[in-house]
Design a protein around this motif. Structure first.
Motif, PDB file in Angstrom:
ATOM      1  N   ALA A 139       8.065  -1.796   5.895  1.00 50.38           N
ATOM      2  CA  ALA A 139       8.322  -1.235   7.223  1.00 50.38           C
ATOM      3  C   ALA A 139       9.783  -0.809   7.361  1.00 50.38           C
ATOM      4  N   GLY A 198      -0.386  -5.992   9.173  1.00 51.08           N
ATOM      5  CA  GLY A 198       0.434  -5.032   9.900  1.00 51.08           C
ATOM      6  C   GLY A 198       0.692  -3.740   9.169  1.00 51.08           C
ATOM      7  N   ALA A 212      -1.235  -1.245   8.475  1.00 54.62           N
ATOM      8  CA  ALA A 212      -1.798  -0.084   9.184  1.00 54.62           C
ATOM      9  C   ALA A 212      -0.929   0.284  10.379  1.00 54.62           C
ATOM     10  N   ASP A 213      -0.341  -0.716  11.034  1.00 56.89           N
ATOM     11  CA  ASP A 213       0.490  -0.447  12.205  1.00 56.89           C
ATOM     12  C   ASP A 213       1.754   0.315  11.819  1.00 56.89           C
ATOM     13  N   TYR A 214       2.432  -0.114  10.746  1.00 54.05           N
ATOM     14  CA  TYR A 214       3.664   0.609  10.428  1.00 54.05           C
ATOM     15  C   TYR A 214       3.390   1.940   9.753  1.00 54.05           C
ATOM     16  N   ARG A 265       0.853   3.869  10.710  1.00 57.99           N
ATOM     17  CA  ARG A 265       0.570   4.713  11.880  1.00 57.99           C
ATOM     18  C   ARG A 265       1.866   5.118  12.571  1.00 57.99           C
ATOM     19  N   GLN A 266       2.774   4.176  12.721  1.00 57.37           N
ATOM     20  CA  GLN A 266       4.048   4.485  13.358  1.00 57.37           C
ATOM     21  C   GLN A 266       4.833   5.517  12.542  1.00 57.37           C
ATOM     22  N   GLU A 284       3.288   8.905  13.114  1.00 51.08           N
ATOM     23  CA  GLU A 284       3.633   9.409  14.445  1.00 51.08           C
ATOM     24  C   GLU A 284       5.097   9.818  14.527  1.00 51.08           C
ATOM     25  N   LYS A 293      -7.374   0.386   5.733  1.00 52.95           N
ATOM     26  CA  LYS A 293      -7.117   1.180   6.939  1.00 52.95           C
ATOM     27  C   LYS A 293      -5.917   2.099   6.739  1.00 52.95           C
ATOM     28  N   ALA A 294      -4.907   1.627   6.003  1.00 51.71           N
ATOM     29  CA  ALA A 294      -3.734   2.468   5.743  1.00 51.71           C
ATOM     30  C   ALA A 294      -4.110   3.689   4.909  1.00 51.71           C
ATOM     31  N   LEU A 323      -5.815   6.102   7.221  1.00 52.08           N
ATOM     32  CA  LEU A 323      -4.894   6.813   8.104  1.00 52.08           C
ATOM     33  C   LEU A 323      -4.183   7.942   7.367  1.00 52.08           C
TER      34      LEU A 323
END
Length: 304
Positions: free
Chosen positions: A93, A120, A122-124, A126-127, A130, A154-155, A158
């Motif tokens: 991240a 986490g 997938a969250d970073y 996605r960030q 974006e 999931k990553a 994405l």
């Protein structure tokens, strides 16, 4: 000036050679810039390359960051992907954030990100998407992780949905990892067939296996990083008929160099590519224009 299909004799000839092809410059999909403490550790590893790889590996462009950036500009590199990669959890991240900030201050650099199998991810990812990431790096060998890990599913999805090219070091070269191999990453592609994957180093040493994935999946590409250079030919030579093998997928071969962590000058990689172009009539200058600029620019959505 060198003929287009003979390549530049040295770094001082690169820019004029590229102009002779009618190109505005080069787009390099496989370049490394890292935070200094991380890069220092990478270079320290290469300083002991004879222990790790059985051969010396002197860093040709062992220069301060500003001088490395200026070198790329001198060569006529108009755009590049500064790739970062973690070797343990809780690195990806902040490396991705560092890469975005690097791209903010270096006009030729596109924003990139990286991944690691951890909660986490997938969250970073996605960030990062974006925030404008236009390429990702997955280093299966250095990270010593299984790319099929469910934490990464999931990553991968994405990145596939966003159409962001992922430069994946999944081959056994220069030394095998716990989860390297075209068969292993092939399972990732089977699960995410729309993924835009760039197989780093053309999958060396399994060049044939990498080409099989190119033919099986329409969004898979190969990068040229270290492929065909005299240094690599001593260790993991490409097949003698390599130009013929890539002729029917020439638009999915893209420039990569591994700058600055290469044991020879930048021009050496370009001469290797020019040699392929000269050895098959189906390649020639059209192939050079594609691999050196058009194809990597398309993948990186580069318009500079």
């Amino acid at each position: 000036m060198s003929a287009p299909t003979s390549g530049p004799a040295g770094d001082a000839e690169i820019a004029s050679w590229v102009r002779g092809l009618g190109l505005p410059g080069l787009v390099d999909l496989h370049v490394h810039f890292l935070p200094k403490p991380v890069l220092d550790k990478v270079w320290a590893y290469f300083d002991r390359a004879s222990e790790h790889y059985g051969t010396e590996w002197p860093i040709h462009y062992r220069l301060p960051e500003a001088e490395r950036i200026e070198k790329l500009r001198e060569f006529g590199v108009r755009g590049f992907a500064p790739l970062v990669y973690p070797h343990k959890p809780e690195m990806a991240a902040w490396l991705s954030e560092w890469a975005r900030e690097f791209a903010d201050r270096v006009p030729e650099a596109v924003p990139t990100c990286t991944i690691y199998p951890e909660p986490g991810v997938a969250d970073y990812v996605r960030q990062a998407i974006e925030s404008g990431a236009r390429a990702a790096k997955a280093h299966v060998q250095v990270g010593a992780y299984d790319p099929r890990d469910p934490l990464l599913s999931k990553a991968w999805g994405l990145l596939a949905e966003a159409g962001i090219p992922v430069i994946v070091h999944c081959g056994h070269g220069p030394i095998p990892g716990a989860h390297t191999g075209m068969d292993v990453f092939g399972e990732v592609l089977a699960a995410h067939p729309r993924l835009t994957a760039v197989l780093a180093h053309a999958g060396m040493p399994d060049y044939a296996g990498a080409l099989e994935l190119v033919h099986r999946y329409p969004n898979v590409h190969l990068d040229t990083t270290m492929v065909g250079t005299p240094f690599t030919e001593r260790l993991m030579a490409v097949p003698a008929d390599w130009p013929a093998r890539i002729a029917d997928c020439a638009d999915r071969i893209v420039l990569g160099t591994d700058f600055p962590n290469i044991p020879y000058d930048y021009a050496t990689q370009l001469r290797a590519i020019a040699d392929w172009a000269a050895r098959d009539d189906r390649l020639g200058e059209r192939f050079l224009r594609s691999v050196l600029y058009e194809a990597p620019a398309r993948l990186l959505a580069f318009t500079g």
